[in-house]
Structures are given as structure tokens and as C-alpha cells.
Design a protein around this motif. Structure first.
Motif, PDB file in Angstrom:
ATOM      1  N   ASN A  38       2.176  11.424 -20.459  1.00  0.00           N
ATOM      2  CA  ASN A  38       1.339  10.722 -21.269  1.00  0.00           C
ATOM      3  C   ASN A  38       2.004  10.611 -22.735  1.00  0.00           C
ATOM      4  OD1 ASN A  38      -0.641   9.763 -23.434  1.00  0.00           O
ATOM      5  ND2 ASN A  38      -2.223  10.314 -21.965  1.00  0.00           N
ATOM      6  N   THR A  39       2.415   9.261 -22.963  1.00  0.00           N
ATOM      7  CA  THR A  39       3.257   8.806 -24.115  1.00  0.00           C
ATOM      8  C   THR A  39       2.729   9.289 -25.375  1.00  0.00           C
ATOM      9  OG1 THR A  39       2.480   6.698 -24.017  1.00  0.00           O
ATOM     10  CG2 THR A  39       4.551   7.062 -22.773  1.00  0.00           C
ATOM     11  N   LEU A  40       1.323   9.307 -25.553  1.00  0.00           N
ATOM     12  CA  LEU A  40       0.958   9.579 -26.716  1.00  0.00           C
ATOM     13  C   LEU A  40       0.491  11.015 -26.918  1.00  0.00           C
ATOM     14  CD1 LEU A  40      -1.391   6.389 -27.274  1.00  0.00           C
ATOM     15  CD2 LEU A  40       0.868   6.841 -28.005  1.00  0.00           C
ATOM     16  N   GLY A  41       0.827  11.868 -25.974  1.00  0.00           N
ATOM     17  CA  GLY A  41       0.324  13.251 -25.908  1.00  0.00           C
ATOM     18  C   GLY A  41      -1.210  13.542 -25.929  1.00  0.00           C
ATOM     19  N   GLU A  42      -1.835  12.484 -25.388  1.00  0.00           N
ATOM     20  CA  GLU A  42      -3.391  12.922 -25.127  1.00  0.00           C
ATOM     21  C   GLU A  42      -3.668  13.322 -23.782  1.00  0.00           C
ATOM     22  OE1 GLU A  42      -4.512   8.904 -25.609  1.00  0.00           O
ATOM     23  OE2 GLU A  42      -4.087   8.842 -27.816  1.00  0.00           O
ATOM     24  N   ARG A  43      -4.858  14.038 -23.688  1.00  0.00           N
ATOM     25  CA  ARG A  43      -5.218  14.156 -22.535  1.00  0.00           C
ATOM     26  C   ARG A  43      -5.451  13.063 -21.253  1.00  0.00           C
ATOM     27  NH1 ARG A  43      -8.815  18.361 -20.286  1.00  0.00           N
ATOM     28  NH2 ARG A  43      -9.862  17.696 -18.350  1.00  0.00           N
ATOM     29  N   ASN A  44      -4.654  13.248 -20.163  1.00  0.00           N
ATOM     30  CA  ASN A  44      -4.439  12.286 -19.340  1.00  0.00           C
ATOM     31  C   ASN A  44      -5.598  12.271 -18.191  1.00  0.00           C
ATOM     32  OD1 ASN A  44      -3.940  10.518 -17.113  1.00  0.00           O
ATOM     33  ND2 ASN A  44      -1.830  11.227 -17.230  1.00  0.00           N
ATOM     34  N   PRO A  45      -6.681  11.522 -18.321  1.00  0.00           N
ATOM     35  CA  PRO A  45      -7.983  11.703 -17.274  1.00  0.00           C
ATOM     36  C   PRO A  45      -7.614  11.242 -15.685  1.00  0.00           C
ATOM     37  CG  PRO A  45      -7.740   9.499 -18.521  1.00  0.00           C
ATOM     38  CD  PRO A  45      -6.680  10.330 -18.896  1.00  0.00           C
ATOM     39  N   ILE A  46      -6.418  10.746 -15.471  1.00  0.00           N
ATOM     40  CA  ILE A  46      -6.148  10.450 -13.942  1.00  0.00           C
ATOM     41  C   ILE A  46      -5.752  11.780 -13.370  1.00  0.00           C
ATOM     42  CG2 ILE A  46      -4.505   9.048 -12.699  1.00  0.00           C
ATOM     43  CD1 ILE A  46      -6.031   7.446 -14.779  1.00  0.00           C
ATOM     44  N   PRO A  47      -6.284  11.939 -12.201  1.00  0.00           N
ATOM     45  CA  PRO A  47      -6.111  12.927 -11.390  1.00  0.00           C
ATOM     46  C   PRO A  47      -4.903  13.061 -10.594  1.00  0.00           C
ATOM     47  CG  PRO A  47      -7.600  11.744 -10.383  1.00  0.00           C
ATOM     48  CD  PRO A  47      -7.618  11.225 -11.652  1.00  0.00           C
ATOM     49  N   ARG A  48      -4.291  14.056 -10.127  1.00  0.00           N
ATOM     50  CA  ARG A  48      -2.894  13.873  -9.382  1.00  0.00           C
ATOM     51  C   ARG A  48      -3.219  13.803  -7.929  1.00  0.00           C
ATOM     52  NH1 ARG A  48       2.328  14.199  -9.625  1.00  0.00           N
ATOM     53  NH2 ARG A  48       1.972  14.375 -11.995  1.00  0.00           N
ATOM     54  N   GLY A  49      -2.521  12.921  -7.298  1.00  0.00           N
ATOM     55  CA  GLY A  49      -2.413  12.786  -5.826  1.00  0.00           C
ATOM     56  C   GLY A  49      -1.289  13.654  -5.244  1.00  0.00           C
ATOM     57  N   CYS A  50      -1.763  14.245  -4.043  1.00  0.00           N
ATOM     58  CA  CYS A  50      -0.919  15.034  -3.223  1.00  0.00           C
ATOM     59  C   CYS A  50      -0.497  14.654  -1.825  1.00  0.00           C
ATOM     60  CB  CYS A  50      -1.528  16.669  -3.117  1.00  0.00           C
ATOM     61  SG  CYS A  50      -1.528  17.548  -4.552  1.00  0.00           S
ATOM     62  N   SER A  51      -1.119  13.451  -1.307  1.00  0.00           N
ATOM     63  CA  SER A  51      -0.657  13.040   0.001  1.00  0.00           C
ATOM     64  C   SER A  51      -1.371  11.558   0.223  1.00  0.00           C
ATOM     65  CB  SER A  51      -1.252  13.891   1.137  1.00  0.00           C
ATOM     66  OG  SER A  51      -2.716  13.509   1.055  1.00  0.00           O
ATOM     67  N   GLY A  52      -0.856  10.899   1.065  1.00  0.00           N
ATOM     68  CA  GLY A  52      -1.294   9.510   1.013  1.00  0.00           C
ATOM     69  C   GLY A  52      -0.332   8.546   1.922  1.00  0.00           C
ATOM     70  N   ASP A  81       0.392   6.790 -17.098  1.00  0.00           N
ATOM     71  CA  ASP A  81      -0.714   7.704 -16.420  1.00  0.00           C
ATOM     72  C   ASP A  81      -1.259   7.431 -15.077  1.00  0.00           C
ATOM     73  OD1 ASP A  81      -1.052   8.466 -19.203  1.00  0.00           O
ATOM     74  OD2 ASP A  81      -2.992   7.565 -19.716  1.00  0.00           O
ATOM     75  N   LEU A  82      -0.947   6.169 -14.562  1.00  0.00           N
ATOM     76  CA  LEU A  82      -1.522   5.866 -13.002  1.00  0.00           C
ATOM     77  C   LEU A  82      -0.422   6.472 -12.243  1.00  0.00           C
ATOM     78  CD1 LEU A  82      -3.856   4.393 -11.980  1.00  0.00           C
ATOM     79  CD2 LEU A  82      -2.458   2.255 -11.803  1.00  0.00           C
ATOM     80  N   LEU A  83       0.959   6.696 -12.463  1.00  0.00           N
ATOM     81  CA  LEU A  83       1.863   7.080 -11.688  1.00  0.00           C
ATOM     82  C   LEU A  83       1.462   8.521 -10.927  1.00  0.00           C
ATOM     83  CD1 LEU A  83       5.065   6.475 -13.728  1.00  0.00           C
ATOM     84  CD2 LEU A  83       4.125   5.098 -11.853  1.00  0.00           C
ATOM     85  N   ARG A  84       0.679   9.180 -11.647  1.00  0.00           N
ATOM     86  CA  ARG A  84       0.740  10.662 -11.013  1.00  0.00           C
ATOM     87  C   ARG A  84      -0.502  10.603  -9.876  1.00  0.00           C
ATOM     88  NH1 ARG A  84      -1.296  14.218 -14.823  1.00  0.00           N
ATOM     89  NH2 ARG A  84      -3.045  15.279 -13.667  1.00  0.00           N
ATOM     90  N   VAL A  85      -1.020   9.502  -9.765  1.00  0.00           N
ATOM     91  CA  VAL A  85      -1.827   9.451  -8.469  1.00  0.00           C
ATOM     92  C   VAL A  85      -1.138   9.292  -7.172  1.00  0.00           C
ATOM     93  CG1 VAL A  85      -3.427   7.807  -7.133  1.00  0.00           C
ATOM     94  CG2 VAL A  85      -3.863   8.148  -9.726  1.00  0.00           C
TER      95      VAL A  85
END
Length: 431
Positions: A38-52, A81-85
Motif C-alpha cells: 500500500n503506497t500510502l501506508g494505510e490498511r489494505n482491505p483487499i484479501p490475499r489469494g492463495c490459488s486460482g 492493492d488489487l495485486l494481492r488477490v
């Protein structure tokens, strides 16, 4: 006899002062991992994906004058932020970054976007901070449906997505809809992300259907559910992994004295295409680790002596006489001047030329003669040739070696940025 089974749980209670040393730089987190993403150092609301499902994904940014720098920064933050999916890897998800304004620029190829660190760095550093020029989203959609889709690096067997960030409007809607239709006909899923919900109807005209699944604003996290359903993404419950580095990766480390010349015939190439070459040169310079200050750089370009005819008004006869004295440099002159500049350089340095040509340049006998002289004095010359119809044998005669390692073929100037890492790695191999 009763059998008693005891389950022993080892619980470590850490003080609030500092985390356990065993983790070092590791992070333990489920859904709010923010450092490095997160470039602004804020909480990232996007959950992380582990497969797909594996996918090749275009991230397409609007860098035109239709958006403000603040709006572009918001596009970039949303994308990072979206990359973590996604689950990144050669056999999983890969990202290619594209920008559009008056022209389309393929900033990074799929080969460069196989891990979250590289993709994040590309968005942060290589997507420009300033916005300029008219908005040509139709050209971006045309690129995706033609050059982007036919790119040899795109995998045919995986899902294909494009997430288009759109400023405040869609210009040239008829052409935009046509190219969007072509992309979707080839199996491409088109997501659109607008600055607000005000242009939702316009976004719906180019996105995949239904709109509720593929049209979003850049403060709407519901796109995650759509991606999750489309790619069968399983979200992580818990993970331990190091933070992604946001430092710009250095493709090249200078380990000895090097004198480097870029030679560009910008008169034959044209101002617009020459600017794309200069953008590539800037990328190369930014990705060289020159802590030892061993690298010295220069530029040789074409020149015209206009001084004789630019000293105010004169009679027609006098003007004609002056005009006849104007000399436009031959392509061989550029090659010769590069050699002369290097010979004035440091005595014990590696001497390298990166020479740019395209189909507009006439490779004359004089140019080949001067290139032969460069080989005699052992100047390492790399040729970057853009366009079609170029004579491979002539290019190899200009280069210091007859091999693909010294001649780089680029399909067109829109693809110039994507070959930067490969050029730099090859050139730096001898440094």
C-alpha cells in the motif's frame, strides 16, 4: 483401563515491546498485510489469494490530460492493492502494464510481471506521475485486441483479462466499442474501473457483461469477488511470508569503467519516435547500479547546420545560395562521431555503443564502412532496430557481432519499453 490423551499446546506470550526474534523480517498476517503493498501506508482491505486459475492480466492506466495527477495516483494505489488477490508465477498469474494517452505504451511485458514485487515496482516507478495529452482509450483497446493479444509472450491456454482504468469520460466511443467487441470475441474479459459512478453507463459500453460484475469505481472493493468467482481464487486463511520489496530492481551492476554512447538519428526517425527512444534510454539509466561511478554516458544524434540560413531575412538569390550549403548528416556520420567520442574517453574503459535504427533510415555504404572501422578498434556495438522490412544482414554488419545477442528487433515503437530489461541484461553481461 481408561486411556487419557493429553494435547499440549505451547503458547508463547510476547511482550508488546517487540516481536519475537525468530520472525526477523517475516510478517504474520491473514487479511490486512499492508507493508510493501500500500503506497500510502494505510490498511489494505483487499484479501490475499492463495490459488486460482492461471491468467495473463493487462493493467491499463489512463495517463492522459483527462485525469489529474491525484486521480492517476488513485488508479495506481487501487491497482497495487488489487495485486494481492492474484497468485503470481510463470505458471500462474502474470501482469503486463500498459498506459494510454495520445499513444499506447506497453510499459512491461508478461515475462516481467511474474511476481508481486516486480509488478508493484513497475506501477509505482514506470507509470508516469504526470498526466498529459488527449485520451485515446480506443487505441488502448485496439492494442489489447491486436498487438497485445497476438504477442508471442501471451499464453493461449490461460484466462485473459484486462482491467482498464478510465478517467472522466470515454472518447471516440464508436471505435472504443468496436475494439472492445473484438477483444471480447477473442475471449478477453474486460473490467473497467472509473473515477466515479458518474460514467458507469459509458464504462458498461466497453466492459464485459453483466455490468455489475465488470464495472467498478476505484473505491469499490467488490471487484475482488468478481475476480474470485472468475478465476476460482481461494483466499488465504493464514500466511507467513516476507514483505515484497518496493525498491526498483537493478538489472545491471557496473563492475568496471565503462564508456557508453547512445547513437540516435532522430531526423530520420522523427521526433515522436525519437522521444520513445529517449524514454527507453531513461529507463536503462534508472535501472543501472552505478554506485562505483564507473559508467560514463554520452549521446550522439543527427545534426543539420542551419546557421547559414537562420540569420534573418535575405534576398531570394542569397537565401538559395545559403540553402545549398546546408548539410544533413549521413547515417555513417553518426556512427563515425560515436567512435570519435569514445576514442576521447578513458583509456582503460570498456567502450560500448547502443545504436538505434528503424525502417526510415537508409543504411548506406558509408554507414557500413564506418561500422567496419568501429569493429577494427574493438568497440562493442548493439543495434536496436524497430519496424519491419529491415535487412538483417546490414544490421549485423553494424553490430560488433553477427548474433541475436547484439541485434534486437522491436516490432514497433509501442513495444519499445517492454524490451528494456532484456536489452539491459544483455548489454551489461560484458560490464
Amino acid at each position: 483401563m481408561e486411556l487419557v490423551i493429553c494435547l499440549l499446546l505451547g503458547i508463547t506470550v510476547a511482550s508488546a515491546a517487540s516481536p519475537p526474534d525468530m520472525y526477523g523480517e517475516m510478517q504474520v498476517d491473514s487479511h490486512d498485510w499492508t507493508i510493501g503493498h500500500n503506497t500510502l501506508g494505510e490498511r489494505n482491505p483487499i484479501p490475499r489469494g492463495c490459488s486460482g486459475k492461471p491468467a495473463d492480466v493487462f493493467l491499463v492506466f489512463d495517463t492522459s490530460g483527462d485525469v489529474t495527477p491525484a486521480q492517476l495516483a488513485k488508479q495506481k494505489k487501487y491497482a497495487i492493492d488489487l495485486l494481492r488477490v492474484f497468485t503470481f508465477g510463470d505458471k500462474s498469474t502474470r501482469i503486463s502494464v500498459v498506459t494510454y494517452a495520445d499513444e499506447v505504451m506497453n510499459v512491461s511485458s508478461f515475462e516481467d510481471g511474474t511476481n508481486i514485487g516486480n509488478a508493484t515496482s513497475t506501477i509505482m516507478y514506470d507509470v508516469p506521475l504526470e498526466t498529459t495529452g488527449p485520451c485515446k482509450i480506443d487505441k488502448a483497446l485496439q492494442y489489447i485486441s491486436t498487438d497485445g493479444f497476438s504477442n508471442s509472450s501471451m499464453r493461449r491456454e490461460v484466462a485473459h483479462l484486462a482491467i482498464l482504468f478510465v478517467g472522466n469520460r470515454i472518447t471516440n466511443r464508436k471505435e472504443a466499442k468496436r475494439h472492445a467487441r473484438d477483444s471480447k470475441a477473442k475471449g478477453m474479459y474486460l473490467y473497467t474501473v472509473g473515477q466515479s459512478t458518474a460514467i458507469r453507463k459509458q464504462l458498461s459500453s466497453i466492459s464485459s457483461r453483466p455490468a455489475k460484475t465488470f464495472v467498478f469505481s476505484n473505491d469499490d472493493d467488490r471487484i475482488v469477488q468478481s475476480l474470485k468467482d472468475l478465476l476460482k481464487i481461494h483466499l488465504c486463511e493464514f500466511q507467513i511470508e516476507p514483505p515484497a520489496s518496493l525498491r526498483r530492481p537493478s538489472y545491471c551492476h557496473v563492475s568496471r569503467p565503462v564508456d557508453l554512447i547512445f547513437s540516435v538519428d532522430e531526423i530520420s526517425i522523427g521526433a515522436r519516435n525519437a522521444q520513445k527512444i529517449f524514454n527507453l534510454i531513461e529507463f536503462l539509466m534508472l535501472n543501472i547500479n552505478n554506485q562505483s561511478n564507473g559508467l560514463k554516458v554520452g549521446l550522439v544524434s543527427s545534426k543539420i547546420n542551419f546557421k547559414a540560413v537562420s540569420r534573418g531575412f535575405s534576398t531570394v538569390e542569397d537565401f538559395s545560395n545559403r540553402l545549398s550549403s546546408v548539410a544533413i548528416s549521413d547515417h555513417g556520420d553518426i556512427i563515425k562521431r560515436a567512435r570519435r567520442m569514445l576514442r576521447r574517453g578513458r583509456a582503460n574503459s570498456q567502450k560500448t555503443i547502443i545504436h538505434f535504427v528503424d525502417s526510415n533510415i537508409d543504411i548506406t555504404k558509408h554507414a557500413l564502412f564506418e561500422a567496419k572501422k568501429n569493429k577494427r578498434v574493438k568497440l562493442e556495438t548493439f543495434v536496436i532496430a524497430t519496424g519491419s522490412g529491415l535487412d538483417q544482414r546490414s544490421l549485423e554488419k553494424i553490430a560488433s557481432h553477427h548474433s541475436s545477442q547484439h541485434v534486437f528487433l522491436v516490432k514497433d515503437y509501442h513495444m519499445m519499453a517492454s524490451v528494456g530489461p532484456n536489452i539491459l541484461k544483455t548489454v551489461c553481461a560484458s560490464w
